[in-house]
Design a protein around this motif. Structure first.
Motif, PDB file in Angstrom:
ATOM      1  N   LEU A  52       6.768  13.682 -14.549  1.00 56.37           N
ATOM      2  CA  LEU A  52       7.141  13.493 -13.154  1.00 56.37           C
ATOM      3  C   LEU A  52       6.184  14.336 -12.331  1.00 56.37           C
ATOM      4  N   ARG A  53       5.570  13.713 -11.356  1.00 57.60           N
ATOM      5  CA  ARG A  53       4.633  14.447 -10.499  1.00 57.60           C
ATOM      6  C   ARG A  53       4.826  13.994  -9.062  1.00 57.60           C
ATOM      7  N   THR A  54       4.274  14.754  -8.144  1.00 55.53           N
ATOM      8  CA  THR A  54       4.359  14.375  -6.739  1.00 55.53           C
ATOM      9  C   THR A  54       2.965  14.165  -6.180  1.00 55.53           C
ATOM     10  N   VAL A  55       2.891  13.284  -5.201  1.00 57.01           N
ATOM     11  CA  VAL A  55       1.656  13.040  -4.454  1.00 57.01           C
ATOM     12  C   VAL A  55       2.025  12.990  -2.972  1.00 57.01           C
ATOM     13  N   ALA A  56       1.028  13.111  -2.126  1.00 53.35           N
ATOM     14  CA  ALA A  56       1.282  13.169  -0.685  1.00 53.35           C
ATOM     15  C   ALA A  56       1.015  11.851   0.035  1.00 53.35           C
ATOM     16  N   SER A  57       0.516  10.848  -0.698  1.00 47.10           N
ATOM     17  CA  SER A  57       0.159   9.583  -0.057  1.00 47.10           C
ATOM     18  C   SER A  57       0.364   8.428  -1.030  1.00 47.10           C
ATOM     19  N   TRP A  58       0.743   7.288  -0.484  1.00 49.54           N
ATOM     20  CA  TRP A  58       0.875   6.100  -1.334  1.00 49.54           C
ATOM     21  C   TRP A  58      -0.473   5.703  -1.928  1.00 49.54           C
ATOM     22  N   ASP A  59      -1.564   6.111  -1.312  1.00 49.77           N
ATOM     23  CA  ASP A  59      -2.898   5.823  -1.848  1.00 49.77           C
ATOM     24  C   ASP A  59      -3.140   6.530  -3.182  1.00 49.77           C
ATOM     25  N   GLU A  60      -2.383   7.583  -3.466  1.00 52.64           N
ATOM     26  CA  GLU A  60      -2.543   8.343  -4.704  1.00 52.64           C
ATOM     27  C   GLU A  60      -1.671   7.819  -5.844  1.00 52.64           C
ATOM     28  N   VAL A  61      -0.842   6.832  -5.543  1.00 47.57           N
ATOM     29  CA  VAL A  61       0.041   6.239  -6.540  1.00 47.57           C
ATOM     30  C   VAL A  61      -0.745   5.171  -7.304  1.00 47.57           C
ATOM     31  N   PRO A  62      -0.641   5.142  -8.638  1.00 47.90           N
ATOM     32  CA  PRO A  62      -1.341   4.097  -9.401  1.00 47.90           C
ATOM     33  C   PRO A  62      -1.005   2.709  -8.870  1.00 47.90           C
ATOM     34  N   SER A  63      -1.991   1.848  -8.844  1.00 42.40           N
ATOM     35  CA  SER A  63      -1.809   0.518  -8.260  1.00 42.40           C
ATOM     36  C   SER A  63      -0.794  -0.343  -9.020  1.00 42.40           C
ATOM     37  N   THR A  64      -0.563  -0.036 -10.287  1.00 40.87           N
ATOM     38  CA  THR A  64       0.368  -0.820 -11.094  1.00 40.87           C
ATOM     39  C   THR A  64       1.807  -0.345 -10.979  1.00 40.87           C
ATOM     40  N   ALA A  65       2.044   0.677 -10.213  1.00 44.68           N
ATOM     41  CA  ALA A  65       3.393   1.258 -10.109  1.00 44.68           C
ATOM     42  C   ALA A  65       4.341   0.333  -9.364  1.00 44.68           C
ATOM     43  N   LEU A  66       5.594   0.365  -9.780  1.00 44.40           N
ATOM     44  CA  LEU A  66       6.659  -0.243  -9.006  1.00 44.40           C
ATOM     45  C   LEU A  66       6.952   0.751  -7.888  1.00 44.40           C
ATOM     46  N   LYS A  67       6.820   0.334  -6.651  1.00 37.30           N
ATOM     47  CA  LYS A  67       6.960   1.237  -5.509  1.00 37.30           C
ATOM     48  C   LYS A  67       8.295   0.986  -4.822  1.00 37.30           C
ATOM     49  N   LEU A  68       9.142   1.993  -4.857  1.00 33.49           N
ATOM     50  CA  LEU A  68      10.450   1.933  -4.225  1.00 33.49           C
ATOM     51  C   LEU A  68      10.396   2.819  -2.991  1.00 33.49           C
ATOM     52  N   CYS A  69      10.554   2.240  -1.831  1.00 30.86           N
ATOM     53  CA  CYS A  69      10.439   3.021  -0.602  1.00 30.86           C
ATOM     54  C   CYS A  69      11.710   3.727  -0.231  1.00 30.86           C
TER      55      CYS A  69
END
Length: 69
Positions: A52-69
């Motif tokens: 589990l890690r944190t990032v500060a921007s959606w641009d830093e999230v792997p493109s294949t991730a399921l993104k739950l807003c």
């Protein structure tokens, strides 16, 4: 600043197998627990792991991730 929680399941070679990103820490921790629970003893012995890690921007999230807003 926005904190995005990234739950990742990683195979022995370091490749990202599963990834879920969200802004809710509790939900992210549940994802990590689920990823960990679903790993078999054999997978763990082979080197599969969860993080589990944190990032500060959606641009830093792997493109294949399921993104739950």
């Amino acid at each position: 600043m926005v904190t995005i929680w990234v739950s990742e399941q990683i195979d022995p070679s370091g490749l990202l197998y599963a990834c879920i990103a969200c802004r809710d820490e509790a939900q992210a921790r549940e994802c990590v627990q689920s990823f960990e629970k679903n790993l078999t003893t054999e997978q763990k012995a082979a080197g599969w792991h969860v993080r589990l890690r944190t990032v500060a921007s959606w641009d830093e999230v792997p493109s294949t991730a399921l993104k739950l807003c």
